[in-house]
Design a protein around this motif. Structure first.
Motif, PDB file in Angstrom:
ATOM      1  N   SER A  19       0.857  -1.113  -0.074  1.00 46.28           N
ATOM      2  CA  SER A  19      -0.082  -0.009   0.031  1.00 46.28           C
ATOM      3  C   SER A  19       0.855   1.169  -0.053  1.00 46.28           C
ATOM      4  N   VAL A  20       1.843   1.321   0.737  1.00 45.12           N
ATOM      5  CA  VAL A  20       2.833   2.449   0.779  1.00 45.12           C
ATOM      6  C   VAL A  20       4.293   2.021   0.694  1.00 45.12           C
ATOM      7  N   ILE A  74       9.041  -1.879  -6.810  1.00 44.25           N
ATOM      8  CA  ILE A  74       8.106  -1.569  -5.775  1.00 44.25           C
ATOM      9  C   ILE A  74       6.676  -1.304  -6.533  1.00 44.25           C
ATOM     10  N   ALA A  75       5.555  -1.662  -6.379  1.00 47.56           N
ATOM     11  CA  ALA A  75       4.530  -0.990  -6.815  1.00 47.56           C
ATOM     12  C   ALA A  75       3.772  -0.501  -5.543  1.00 47.56           C
ATOM     13  N   TYR A  76       3.331   0.497  -5.459  1.00 52.10           N
ATOM     14  CA  TYR A  76       2.739   0.848  -4.177  1.00 52.10           C
ATOM     15  C   TYR A  76       1.617   1.861  -4.594  1.00 52.10           C
ATOM     16  N   GLY A  77       0.773   2.019  -3.699  1.00 52.34           N
ATOM     17  CA  GLY A  77      -0.729   2.901  -3.818  1.00 52.34           C
ATOM     18  C   GLY A  77      -0.672   4.289  -3.325  1.00 52.34           C
ATOM     19  N   ARG A  78      -0.237   4.637  -2.361  1.00 54.71           N
ATOM     20  CA  ARG A  78      -0.319   5.827  -1.592  1.00 54.71           C
ATOM     21  C   ARG A  78       1.097   6.448  -1.190  1.00 54.71           C
ATOM     22  N   TYR A 114      -7.255   0.709  -0.018  1.00 51.85           N
ATOM     23  CA  TYR A 114      -7.821   1.530  -1.021  1.00 51.85           C
ATOM     24  C   TYR A 114      -7.054   1.748  -2.033  1.00 51.85           C
ATOM     25  N   TYR A 115      -6.155   0.848  -2.577  1.00 50.18           N
ATOM     26  CA  TYR A 115      -5.459   1.163  -3.892  1.00 50.18           C
ATOM     27  C   TYR A 115      -5.450   0.165  -4.929  1.00 50.18           C
ATOM     28  N   ILE A 116      -5.889  -0.933  -4.695  1.00 46.63           N
ATOM     29  CA  ILE A 116      -5.978  -2.026  -5.845  1.00 46.63           C
ATOM     30  C   ILE A 116      -7.112  -2.853  -5.581  1.00 46.63           C
ATOM     31  N   ASN A 117      -7.530  -3.539  -6.795  1.00 44.03           N
ATOM     32  CA  ASN A 117      -8.681  -4.538  -6.868  1.00 44.03           C
ATOM     33  C   ASN A 117      -8.073  -6.136  -6.856  1.00 44.03           C
ATOM     34  N   ILE A 118      -8.618  -6.509  -5.694  1.00 41.04           N
ATOM     35  CA  ILE A 118      -7.895  -7.750  -5.290  1.00 41.04           C
ATOM     36  C   ILE A 118      -8.660  -9.071  -6.261  1.00 41.04           C
ATOM     37  N   GLU A 119      -9.568  -8.692  -6.870  1.00 38.81           N
ATOM     38  CA  GLU A 119     -10.240  -9.824  -8.105  1.00 38.81           C
ATOM     39  C   GLU A 119      -9.485  -9.671  -9.204  1.00 38.81           C
ATOM     40  N   ILE A 120      -9.150  -8.472  -9.705  1.00 36.50           N
ATOM     41  CA  ILE A 120      -8.358  -8.460 -10.991  1.00 36.50           C
ATOM     42  C   ILE A 120      -6.879  -8.650 -10.763  1.00 36.50           C
TER      43      ILE A 120
END
Length: 385
Positions: free
Chosen positions: A9-10, A35-39, A101-107
Protein backbone atom coordinates in the motif's frame (compact mmCIF):
# COMPACT_ATOMS: atom_id res chain seq x y z
CA UNK A 1 18.91 -14.13 -10.72
CA UNK A 2 15.23 -13.22 -10.32
CA UNK A 3 13.10 -10.24 -11.23
CA UNK A 4 11.16 -9.39 -8.06
CA UNK A 5 8.07 -7.19 -7.83
CA UNK A 6 6.94 -5.98 -4.40
CA UNK A 7 3.33 -4.81 -4.01
CA UNK A 8 2.36 -2.80 -0.92
CA UNK A 9 0.00 0.00 0.00
CA UNK A 10 2.85 2.41 0.83
CA UNK A 11 6.61 2.87 0.62
CA UNK A 12 6.89 4.31 4.13
CA UNK A 13 5.85 3.19 7.59
CA UNK A 14 6.68 -0.26 8.96
CA UNK A 15 5.55 -2.34 5.95
CA UNK A 16 7.04 0.13 3.47
CA UNK A 17 10.37 0.00 5.29
CA UNK A 18 10.33 -3.80 5.14
CA UNK A 19 9.76 -3.64 1.37
CA UNK A 20 12.60 -1.16 0.89
CA UNK A 21 15.01 -3.20 3.02
CA UNK A 22 14.17 -6.38 1.09
CA UNK A 23 14.51 -4.50 -2.22
CA UNK A 24 18.00 -3.22 -1.30
CA UNK A 25 19.18 -6.63 -0.09
CA UNK A 26 17.80 -8.38 -3.18
CA UNK A 27 19.46 -5.87 -5.52
CA UNK A 28 22.77 -6.32 -3.70
CA UNK A 29 22.38 -10.07 -4.23
CA UNK A 30 22.01 -9.51 -7.98
CA UNK A 31 18.23 -9.55 -8.36
CA UNK A 32 16.29 -6.89 -10.30
CA UNK A 33 13.53 -5.27 -8.23
CA UNK A 34 10.54 -2.96 -8.44
CA UNK A 35 8.04 -1.71 -5.84
CA UNK A 36 4.41 -1.11 -6.84
CA UNK A 37 2.63 1.04 -4.26
CA UNK A 38 -0.67 2.83 -3.87
CA UNK A 39 -0.34 5.85 -1.59
CA UNK A 40 2.19 8.42 -0.49
CA UNK A 41 5.47 9.26 -2.18
CA UNK A 42 8.10 7.11 -3.86
CA UNK A 43 11.53 7.03 -2.23
CA UNK A 44 14.53 8.16 -4.24
CA UNK A 45 16.83 5.49 -5.61
CA UNK A 46 14.14 2.84 -6.04
CA UNK A 47 12.48 1.52 -9.19
CA UNK A 48 8.77 2.06 -8.47
CA UNK A 49 5.30 1.89 -10.00
CA UNK A 50 2.59 4.20 -8.63
CA UNK A 51 -0.76 2.41 -8.71
CA UNK A 52 -3.47 4.89 -9.70
CA UNK A 53 -3.65 8.41 -8.29
CA UNK A 54 -5.17 10.27 -5.36
CA UNK A 55 -8.56 10.49 -7.07
CA UNK A 56 -8.60 6.69 -7.48
CA UNK A 57 -7.91 6.35 -3.76
CA UNK A 58 -10.73 8.75 -2.87
CA UNK A 59 -13.20 6.80 -5.03
CA UNK A 60 -12.07 3.52 -3.46
CA UNK A 61 -12.49 4.98 0.03
CA UNK A 62 -15.99 6.19 -0.87
CA UNK A 63 -16.97 2.76 -2.19
CA UNK A 64 -15.60 1.11 0.94
CA UNK A 65 -17.38 3.55 3.25
CA UNK A 66 -20.75 3.21 1.56
CA UNK A 67 -20.77 -0.45 0.57
CA UNK A 68 -18.13 -2.14 2.76
CA UNK A 69 -16.17 -2.88 -0.41
CA UNK A 70 -12.55 -2.43 0.62
CA UNK A 71 -10.39 -4.18 -1.98
CA UNK A 72 -13.05 -4.03 -4.71
CA UNK A 73 -12.45 -0.53 -6.08
CA UNK A 74 -9.51 0.75 -8.17
CA UNK A 75 -10.43 -1.34 -11.24
CA UNK A 76 -8.86 0.95 -13.84
CA UNK A 77 -5.76 1.51 -11.71
CA UNK A 78 -5.29 -2.25 -11.27
CA UNK A 79 -5.76 -2.98 -14.98
CA UNK A 80 -3.03 -0.42 -15.69
CA UNK A 81 -0.85 -2.10 -13.07
CA UNK A 82 -1.29 -5.47 -14.80
CA UNK A 83 0.06 -3.93 -18.02
CA UNK A 84 3.10 -2.64 -16.14
CA UNK A 85 3.61 -6.03 -14.47
CA UNK A 86 3.64 -7.67 -17.89
CA UNK A 87 6.28 -5.17 -19.02
CA UNK A 88 8.42 -5.87 -15.95
CA UNK A 89 8.05 -9.67 -16.37
CA UNK A 90 8.60 -10.71 -12.73
CA UNK A 91 9.79 -14.16 -11.67
CA UNK A 92 8.63 -13.44 -8.12
CA UNK A 93 5.75 -11.28 -6.91
CA UNK A 94 5.97 -10.47 -3.21
CA UNK A 95 2.64 -9.21 -1.90
CA UNK A 96 2.43 -7.28 1.35
CA UNK A 97 -0.63 -5.20 2.36
CA UNK A 98 -3.12 -5.43 -0.48
CA UNK A 99 -5.76 -3.49 1.42
CA UNK A 100 -5.60 0.27 1.84
CA UNK A 101 -7.90 1.53 -0.93
CA UNK A 102 -5.47 1.26 -3.85
CA UNK A 103 -5.85 -2.07 -5.63
CA UNK A 104 -8.60 -4.40 -6.87
CA UNK A 105 -7.98 -7.84 -5.40
CA UNK A 106 -10.17 -9.66 -7.92
CA UNK A 107 -8.30 -8.31 -10.95
CA UNK A 108 -4.92 -8.81 -9.27
CA UNK A 109 -5.57 -12.41 -8.26
CA UNK A 110 -7.09 -13.33 -11.60
CA UNK A 111 -3.74 -12.34 -13.09
CA UNK A 112 -1.81 -14.31 -10.46
CA UNK A 113 -3.90 -17.43 -11.14
CA UNK A 114 -3.23 -17.11 -14.86
CA UNK A 115 0.53 -17.21 -14.22
CA UNK A 116 1.48 -20.30 -12.21
CA UNK A 117 5.08 -19.89 -13.40
CA UNK A 118 5.43 -16.77 -11.23
CA UNK A 119 6.37 -17.51 -7.64
CA UNK A 120 4.04 -15.71 -5.24
CA UNK A 121 5.02 -14.79 -1.71
CA UNK A 122 2.34 -13.13 0.39
CA UNK A 123 3.41 -11.59 3.69
CA UNK A 124 0.35 -11.10 5.89
CA UNK A 125 0.84 -8.17 8.25
CA UNK A 126 -2.65 -8.47 9.77
CA UNK A 127 -5.85 -10.53 9.50
CA UNK A 128 -7.72 -8.71 6.69
CA UNK A 129 -7.04 -11.45 4.13
CA UNK A 130 -9.25 -14.02 5.86
CA UNK A 131 -12.10 -11.99 7.35
CA UNK A 132 -15.24 -10.48 5.86
CA UNK A 133 -14.23 -6.98 6.92
CA UNK A 134 -11.68 -6.27 9.62
CA UNK A 135 -7.91 -6.27 9.91
CA UNK A 136 -8.04 -7.21 13.60
CA UNK A 137 -10.71 -8.90 15.69
CA UNK A 138 -9.13 -9.87 19.02
CA UNK A 139 -10.46 -6.87 20.99
CA UNK A 140 -14.05 -7.69 20.00
CA UNK A 141 -13.37 -11.41 20.53
CA UNK A 142 -14.94 -12.26 17.17
CA UNK A 143 -14.19 -15.70 15.72
CA UNK A 144 -16.81 -15.81 12.95
CA UNK A 145 -14.04 -15.86 10.32
CA UNK A 146 -13.01 -19.37 11.37
CA UNK A 147 -16.17 -20.72 9.73
CA UNK A 148 -18.18 -17.99 8.05
CA UNK A 149 -18.55 -14.22 8.47
CA UNK A 150 -22.24 -13.30 8.53
CA UNK A 151 -24.80 -11.44 10.59
CA UNK A 152 -23.90 -8.28 12.48
CA UNK A 153 -20.25 -7.26 12.22
CA UNK A 154 -18.85 -6.02 15.57
CA UNK A 155 -16.03 -4.21 13.74
CA UNK A 156 -18.09 -2.34 11.14
CA UNK A 157 -16.93 1.02 12.53
CA UNK A 158 -13.28 -0.01 12.64
CA UNK A 159 -10.85 0.08 9.70
CA UNK A 160 -11.89 -0.24 6.93
CA UNK A 161 -14.87 1.67 8.32
CA UNK A 162 -18.23 1.19 6.57
CA UNK A 163 -21.73 2.60 6.93
CA UNK A 164 -23.38 -0.66 5.87
CA UNK A 165 -21.94 -4.10 6.58
CA UNK A 166 -21.39 -6.53 3.71
CA UNK A 167 -19.37 -9.18 5.51
CA UNK A 168 -21.20 -12.22 4.11
CA UNK A 169 -20.52 -11.25 0.49
CA UNK A 170 -16.97 -10.06 1.28
CA UNK A 171 -16.12 -13.32 3.02
CA UNK A 172 -17.41 -15.44 0.15
CA UNK A 173 -15.67 -13.33 -2.49
CA UNK A 174 -12.33 -13.19 -0.68
CA UNK A 175 -12.43 -16.92 -0.02
CA UNK A 176 -12.97 -17.60 -3.74
CA UNK A 177 -10.44 -15.00 -4.90
CA UNK A 178 -7.66 -16.04 -2.54
CA UNK A 179 -8.11 -19.81 -2.97
CA UNK A 180 -6.43 -22.12 -5.50
CA UNK A 181 -3.48 -19.91 -6.38
CA UNK A 182 -0.64 -22.08 -7.65
CA UNK A 183 2.94 -21.54 -6.56
CA UNK A 184 2.11 -19.32 -3.58
CA UNK A 185 3.39 -19.39 0.00
CA UNK A 186 2.24 -17.32 2.96
CA UNK A 187 4.56 -15.60 5.42
CA UNK A 188 3.55 -14.18 8.79
CA UNK A 189 5.73 -12.04 11.09
CA UNK A 190 4.61 -13.91 14.20
CA UNK A 191 3.78 -17.43 15.30
CA UNK A 192 0.52 -16.07 16.66
CA UNK A 193 -0.65 -14.94 13.22
CA UNK A 194 0.58 -18.17 11.64
CA UNK A 195 -1.64 -20.11 14.02
CA UNK A 196 -4.60 -17.84 13.22
CA UNK A 197 -4.11 -18.36 9.46
CA UNK A 198 -4.15 -22.12 10.04
CA UNK A 199 -7.71 -21.75 11.36
CA UNK A 200 -8.86 -19.86 8.25
CA UNK A 201 -9.71 -20.71 4.63
CA UNK A 202 -6.05 -19.96 3.77
CA UNK A 203 -4.85 -22.98 5.75
CA UNK A 204 -4.20 -25.01 2.56
CA UNK A 205 -1.16 -22.92 1.63
CA UNK A 206 2.36 -23.46 2.97
CA UNK A 207 2.72 -21.00 5.87
CA UNK A 208 5.96 -19.86 7.51
CA UNK A 209 6.64 -17.40 10.30
CA UNK A 210 9.55 -15.02 9.66
CA UNK A 211 9.98 -12.50 12.45
CA UNK A 212 10.49 -8.89 11.44
CA UNK A 213 13.62 -7.12 12.63
CA UNK A 214 15.09 -3.63 12.90
CA UNK A 215 18.31 -2.02 11.72
CA UNK A 216 20.58 -2.37 14.75
CA UNK A 217 23.08 0.00 13.18
CA UNK A 218 20.42 2.67 13.79
CA UNK A 219 18.48 1.33 16.77
CA UNK A 220 21.15 0.87 19.42
CA UNK A 221 21.89 2.28 22.88
CA UNK A 222 22.69 5.95 22.27
CA UNK A 223 23.88 8.59 24.74
CA UNK A 224 22.12 11.96 24.67
CA UNK A 225 20.97 14.85 26.85
CA UNK A 226 17.34 14.54 25.78
CA UNK A 227 16.14 14.02 29.38
CA UNK A 228 17.84 17.25 30.42
CA UNK A 229 16.24 19.06 27.47
CA UNK A 230 12.82 18.16 28.87
CA UNK A 231 13.76 18.71 32.53
CA UNK A 232 13.63 14.99 33.34
CA UNK A 233 17.17 14.47 34.65
CA UNK A 234 16.20 12.35 37.67
CA UNK A 235 12.96 10.89 36.33
CA UNK A 236 12.35 7.29 35.26
CA UNK A 237 10.80 7.58 31.80
CA UNK A 238 7.93 5.26 30.87
CA UNK A 239 7.84 5.49 27.09
CA UNK A 240 5.03 4.82 24.61
CA UNK A 241 5.37 5.11 20.83
CA UNK A 242 2.73 4.78 18.11
CA UNK A 243 2.08 6.25 14.67
CA UNK A 244 -1.58 6.62 15.70
CA UNK A 245 -2.83 6.82 19.29
CA UNK A 246 -6.30 5.59 20.23
CA UNK A 247 -7.96 3.21 22.65
CA UNK A 248 -6.72 0.15 20.71
CA UNK A 249 -3.12 1.37 21.01
CA UNK A 250 -3.53 1.88 24.75
CA UNK A 251 -3.94 5.64 25.14
CA UNK A 252 -6.69 5.18 27.73
CA UNK A 253 -4.43 2.85 29.70
CA UNK A 254 -1.66 5.45 29.82
CA UNK A 255 -4.15 8.08 31.03
CA UNK A 256 -5.26 5.78 33.85
CA UNK A 257 -1.66 4.87 34.68
CA UNK A 258 -0.71 8.55 35.00
CA UNK A 259 -3.20 8.95 37.87
CA UNK A 260 -1.49 6.28 39.96
CA UNK A 261 2.24 6.85 39.42
CA UNK A 262 4.36 8.73 41.95
CA UNK A 263 6.61 11.59 40.88
CA UNK A 264 9.74 9.48 40.31
CA UNK A 265 8.20 8.39 37.00
CA UNK A 266 7.42 10.37 33.85
CA UNK A 267 5.24 9.12 31.00
CA UNK A 268 6.36 10.25 27.53
CA UNK A 269 4.12 9.47 24.55
CA UNK A 270 5.40 9.91 20.99
CA UNK A 271 3.11 10.03 17.95
CA UNK A 272 0.18 12.06 19.33
CA UNK A 273 -1.68 14.60 17.24
CA UNK A 274 -1.97 18.25 18.31
CA UNK A 275 -5.48 17.83 19.72
CA UNK A 276 -4.44 14.85 21.85
CA UNK A 277 -1.41 16.72 23.17
CA UNK A 278 -3.60 19.63 24.30
CA UNK A 279 -5.92 17.24 26.16
CA UNK A 280 -3.16 15.42 28.09
CA UNK A 281 -2.92 15.71 31.87
CA UNK A 282 0.03 17.74 33.11
CA UNK A 283 2.02 14.67 34.18
CA UNK A 284 2.23 13.22 30.63
CA UNK A 285 4.62 14.67 28.05
CA UNK A 286 3.17 14.40 24.56
CA UNK A 287 5.32 14.60 21.43
CA UNK A 288 3.96 14.67 17.89
CA UNK A 289 4.94 12.04 15.37
CA UNK A 290 8.57 12.42 14.36
CA UNK A 291 10.32 11.40 11.17
CA UNK A 292 13.62 12.01 12.97
CA UNK A 293 14.72 8.46 13.72
CA UNK A 294 17.68 9.60 15.84
CA UNK A 295 15.33 11.50 18.16
CA UNK A 296 13.30 8.32 18.56
CA UNK A 297 16.46 6.31 19.28
CA UNK A 298 17.42 8.80 22.01
CA UNK A 299 14.05 8.39 23.71
CA UNK A 300 14.21 4.59 23.52
CA UNK A 301 17.73 4.68 24.96
CA UNK A 302 16.92 6.88 27.99
CA UNK A 303 13.62 5.16 28.83
CA UNK A 304 13.43 3.19 32.05
CA UNK A 305 10.86 0.95 30.41
CA UNK A 306 8.94 0.79 27.15
CA UNK A 307 5.27 0.06 27.83
CA UNK A 308 3.11 -1.22 24.96
CA UNK A 309 -0.52 -1.63 26.12
CA UNK A 310 -1.80 -2.49 22.63
CA UNK A 311 -5.15 -4.25 22.53
CA UNK A 312 -4.71 -5.57 18.95
CA UNK A 313 -1.44 -6.19 17.15
CA UNK A 314 0.41 -8.67 14.98
CA UNK A 315 4.10 -8.15 15.78
CA UNK A 316 4.81 -4.58 16.96
CA UNK A 317 8.03 -3.13 15.53
CA UNK A 318 8.26 -0.59 18.36
CA UNK A 319 8.94 -3.45 20.80
CA UNK A 320 11.92 -4.49 18.70
CA UNK A 321 13.19 -0.91 18.43
CA UNK A 322 13.10 -0.49 22.22
CA UNK A 323 14.88 -3.80 22.83
CA UNK A 324 17.58 -2.94 20.29
CA UNK A 325 18.20 0.27 22.26
CA UNK A 326 18.65 -1.72 25.49
CA UNK A 327 15.27 -0.88 27.01
CA UNK A 328 13.02 -3.52 28.63
CA UNK A 329 9.50 -3.96 27.26
CA UNK A 330 6.26 -4.59 29.11
CA UNK A 331 3.16 -5.45 27.09
CA UNK A 332 -0.28 -7.02 27.21
CA UNK A 333 -0.81 -10.62 26.12
CA UNK A 334 -2.23 -9.41 22.82
CA UNK A 335 -1.68 -11.09 19.46
CA UNK A 336 2.01 -11.26 18.61
CA UNK A 337 3.10 -8.45 20.95
CA UNK A 338 4.64 -10.73 23.61
CA UNK A 339 6.64 -12.43 20.82
CA UNK A 340 8.19 -9.21 19.54
CA UNK A 341 8.80 -8.09 23.13
CA UNK A 342 10.68 -11.33 23.82
CA UNK A 343 8.83 -11.04 27.10
CA UNK A 344 8.98 -13.44 30.01
CA UNK A 345 5.90 -13.85 32.19
CA UNK A 346 6.88 -10.93 34.45
CA UNK A 347 6.64 -8.55 31.50
CA UNK A 348 3.28 -9.76 30.15
CA UNK A 349 0.52 -8.03 32.09
CA UNK A 350 -3.24 -7.67 32.09
CA UNK A 351 -5.08 -4.35 31.93
CA UNK A 352 -4.89 -3.89 35.69
CA UNK A 353 -3.14 -0.67 36.75
CA UNK A 354 -1.80 -2.14 40.00
CA UNK A 355 -0.27 -5.12 38.17
CA UNK A 356 1.18 -2.79 35.53
CA UNK A 357 2.85 -0.64 38.20
CA UNK A 358 4.27 -3.74 39.89
CA UNK A 359 5.70 -4.93 36.57
CA UNK A 360 7.26 -1.52 35.93
CA UNK A 361 8.90 -1.39 39.36
CA UNK A 362 10.49 -4.83 39.06
CA UNK A 363 11.42 -4.45 35.39
CA UNK A 364 14.77 -5.66 34.11
CA UNK A 365 16.37 -5.80 30.66
CA UNK A 366 14.79 -8.37 28.33
CA UNK A 367 16.77 -11.51 27.61
CA UNK A 368 16.71 -11.79 23.83
CA UNK A 369 18.38 -13.44 20.91
CA UNK A 370 18.71 -11.20 17.85
CA UNK A 371 16.33 -8.49 16.60
CA UNK A 372 18.53 -7.37 13.69
CA UNK A 373 16.62 -7.15 10.42
CA UNK A 374 19.43 -8.99 8.65
CA UNK A 375 18.11 -12.24 10.11
CA UNK A 376 14.68 -11.58 8.53
CA UNK A 377 16.25 -10.46 5.25
CA UNK A 378 18.36 -13.61 4.95
CA UNK A 379 15.28 -15.79 5.34
CA UNK A 380 13.46 -13.91 2.59
CA UNK A 381 16.50 -14.12 0.31
CA UNK A 382 16.19 -17.91 0.55
CA UNK A 383 12.60 -17.65 -0.66
CA UNK A 384 13.60 -15.52 -3.66
CA UNK A 385 15.98 -18.14 -5.03
Amino acid sequence: MSRILFINSVCNGSTGTICKNLYKAAEEAGHTCCIAYGRGDAPEGFNTIKIGNQFDVYLHVLKARLFDASGFGSKKATKNLIKQIEEFKPDVIHLHNIHGYYINIEILFNYLKQHPEIKKIWTLHDCWSFTGHCAHYTYKKCNKWQLYCNGKCPNKKEYPQALFSNIKSNFNKKKEIFSNVENMILITPSKWLKNEVKKSYLKGYPIEAINNGVDTNVFKPTASNIKQQYGLKDKKVILGVSSVWNKMKGLDTFLELSKELDNQYQIVLIGLNKKQIKQLPKNIIGISRTENVQELVKWYSVAYVYFNPTLEDTYPTTNLEAIACGTPVITFNTGGSPESAYADKDKIVTNDINLIIKAIKRCSVNKISDVDSRKMINRYMEEYE
